[in-house]
Design a protein around this motif. Structure first.
Motif, PDB file in Angstrom:
ATOM      1  N   MET A 118      12.880  -3.796  58.269  1.00 48.05           N
ATOM      2  CA  MET A 118      12.848  -5.010  57.445  1.00 48.05           C
ATOM      3  C   MET A 118      13.851  -4.927  56.302  1.00 48.05           C
ATOM      4  SD  MET A 118       8.753  -5.872  57.338  1.00 48.05           S
ATOM      5  CE  MET A 118       7.906  -6.368  58.842  1.00 48.05           C
ATOM      6  N   VAL A 119      14.022  -3.724  55.732  1.00 56.50           N
ATOM      7  CA  VAL A 119      15.065  -3.519  54.719  1.00 56.50           C
ATOM      8  C   VAL A 119      16.427  -3.843  55.325  1.00 56.50           C
ATOM      9  CG1 VAL A 119      16.302  -1.760  53.387  1.00 56.50           C
ATOM     10  CG2 VAL A 119      13.802  -1.841  53.325  1.00 56.50           C
ATOM     11  N   CYS A 120      16.646  -3.381  56.556  1.00 54.92           N
ATOM     12  CA  CYS A 120      17.928  -3.639  57.225  1.00 54.92           C
ATOM     13  C   CYS A 120      18.141  -5.123  57.517  1.00 54.92           C
ATOM     14  CB  CYS A 120      17.992  -2.853  58.529  1.00 54.92           C
ATOM     15  SG  CYS A 120      18.247  -1.098  58.297  1.00 54.92           S
ATOM     16  N   ASP A 121      17.022  -5.836  57.687  1.00 55.50           N
ATOM     17  CA  ASP A 121      17.114  -7.278  57.928  1.00 55.50           C
ATOM     18  C   ASP A 121      17.300  -8.060  56.633  1.00 55.50           C
ATOM     19  OD1 ASP A 121      16.848  -6.943  60.643  1.00 55.50           O
ATOM     20  OD2 ASP A 121      14.675  -7.238  60.641  1.00 55.50           O
TER      21      ASP A 121
ATOM     22  N   ASN B 193      11.304  -6.306  48.770  1.00 59.37           N
ATOM     23  CA  ASN B 193      10.026  -5.597  48.817  1.00 59.37           C
ATOM     24  C   ASN B 193       8.838  -6.555  48.883  1.00 59.37           C
ATOM     25  OD1 ASN B 193      11.326  -3.170  48.786  1.00 59.37           O
ATOM     26  ND2 ASN B 193      10.814  -2.644  46.668  1.00 59.37           N
ATOM     27  N   LYS B 194       8.888  -7.622  48.085  1.00 60.23           N
ATOM     28  CA  LYS B 194       7.754  -8.546  48.059  1.00 60.23           C
ATOM     29  C   LYS B 194       7.622  -9.295  49.388  1.00 60.23           C
ATOM     30  CE  LYS B 194      10.309 -12.281  45.703  1.00 60.23           C
ATOM     31  NZ  LYS B 194      10.319 -13.150  44.492  1.00 60.23           N
ATOM     32  N   GLN B 195       8.757  -9.551  50.049  1.00 63.11           N
ATOM     33  CA  GLN B 195       8.705 -10.212  51.350  1.00 63.11           C
ATOM     34  C   GLN B 195       8.129  -9.269  52.412  1.00 63.11           C
ATOM     35  OE1 GLN B 195      12.962 -11.140  51.263  1.00 63.11           O
ATOM     36  NE2 GLN B 195      12.467 -13.319  51.363  1.00 63.11           N
ATOM     37  N   ILE B 196       8.527  -7.996  52.349  1.00 61.61           N
ATOM     38  CA  ILE B 196       8.006  -7.005  53.293  1.00 61.61           C
ATOM     39  C   ILE B 196       6.506  -6.823  53.069  1.00 61.61           C
ATOM     40  CG2 ILE B 196       8.138  -4.600  54.047  1.00 61.61           C
ATOM     41  CD1 ILE B 196      11.068  -4.595  53.118  1.00 61.61           C
TER      42      ILE B 196
ATOM     43  N   ALA C 245       3.593  -2.536  45.538  1.00 61.44           N
ATOM     44  CA  ALA C 245       3.651  -1.131  45.104  1.00 61.44           C
ATOM     45  C   ALA C 245       3.647  -0.185  46.298  1.00 61.44           C
ATOM     46  CB  ALA C 245       2.472  -0.825  44.191  1.00 61.44           C
ATOM     47  N   THR C 246       2.880  -0.548  47.327  1.00 59.22           N
ATOM     48  CA  THR C 246       2.852   0.268  48.546  1.00 59.22           C
ATOM     49  C   THR C 246       4.223   0.285  49.208  1.00 59.22           C
ATOM     50  OG1 THR C 246       0.508  -0.167  48.942  1.00 59.22           O
ATOM     51  CG2 THR C 246       1.822   0.494  50.839  1.00 59.22           C
ATOM     52  N   ILE C 247       4.870  -0.868  49.257  1.00 65.24           N
ATOM     53  CA  ILE C 247       6.205  -0.943  49.867  1.00 65.24           C
ATOM     54  C   ILE C 247       7.211  -0.132  49.053  1.00 65.24           C
ATOM     55  CG2 ILE C 247       8.104  -2.471  50.507  1.00 65.24           C
ATOM     56  CD1 ILE C 247       5.588  -2.594  52.306  1.00 65.24           C
TER      57      ILE C 247
END
Length: 216
Positions: free
Chosen positions: A163-166, A170-173, A182-184
């Motif tokens: 998802m980072v690569c996409d 962080n909030k979207q993931i 915070a978990t992300i």
């Protein structure tokens, strides 16, 4: 004799059907086949804890960058044989599949008989590689290091990395995975440490490297 438990992981329904036909004909009643159309579906099946005997894995699967799907499986399930399947049949692709831990490689142009032969060989504890493809390619030290880092990720960390690569924030993931931001952030920190990178761009480039095919 218990039936072999095999996962066919390919995003093309027609090719999954062709594999179903080949394996049903070749292994008769001694095979139980389950299909997955993405890396996420494959992970769900594997996490169920069944005694799988083999995964037939398409090189280009939704949720993975090229060989990253293979690297993830070898890291998380080292005892489970994985045979790569691809329409890309040049020597560099086969060499990477071997180097990254596959037990075999089946070109999508293969005959039903060749597919049956390959699967039987791997189920018998052997490996199977196309006889008409010369192994003249070598995987770079950089690619090996990248694969080692990816293999150390947990399935959830791997999902976050894709998802980072996409380009997701962080909030979207966090929203997509139904966890806190915070978990992300903790996952991203752990991912960076395992991959030996400092930025999201570096992490994305490393993952994308698994999808690139060298020309030499």
């Amino acid at each position: 004799m218990a039936a072999y438990e095999i996962i066919i992981a390919d995003d093309h329904p027609l090719f999954r059907s062709a594999l179903q036909q080949a394996l049903t004909l070749g292994l008769s009643d001694n095979v139980h086949l389950v299909e997955a159309a993405s890396i996420a579906e494959l992970e769900t099946l594997l996490e169920q804890g069944a005694e799988w005997d083999l995964v037939l894995l398409d090189l280009n699967m939704p949720g993975a960058y090229g060989f990253s799907g293979l690297v993830l499986l070898r890291g998380q399930y080292p005892q489970l044989p994985v045979v790569m399947i691809s329409a890309q049949e040049d020597a560099s692709v086969v060499a990477r599949a071997r180097e990254f831990g596959a037990s075999g490689f089946i070109p999508k142009s293969s005959s039903l008989e060749a597919i049956q032969e390959a699967v039987r060989a791997v189920l018998d504890g052997d490996v199977w590689w196309p006889s008409n493809i010369e192994d003249s390619s070598h995987v770079s030290a950089e690619a090996k290091a990248a694969s080692a880092g990816l293999a150390s990720l947990t399935p959830q960390q791997f999902r976050v990395l894709t998802m980072v690569c996409d380009g997701l924030l962080n909030k979207q993931i966090a929203y997509e995975l139904s966890v806190s931001e915070a978990t992300i952030k903790a996952h991203v920190t752990a991912i960076f440490r395992k991959l030996g990178v400092r930025t999201r761009t570096q992490a994305a480039l490393l993952l994308q490297q698994m999808g690139s095919i060298p020309t030499n």
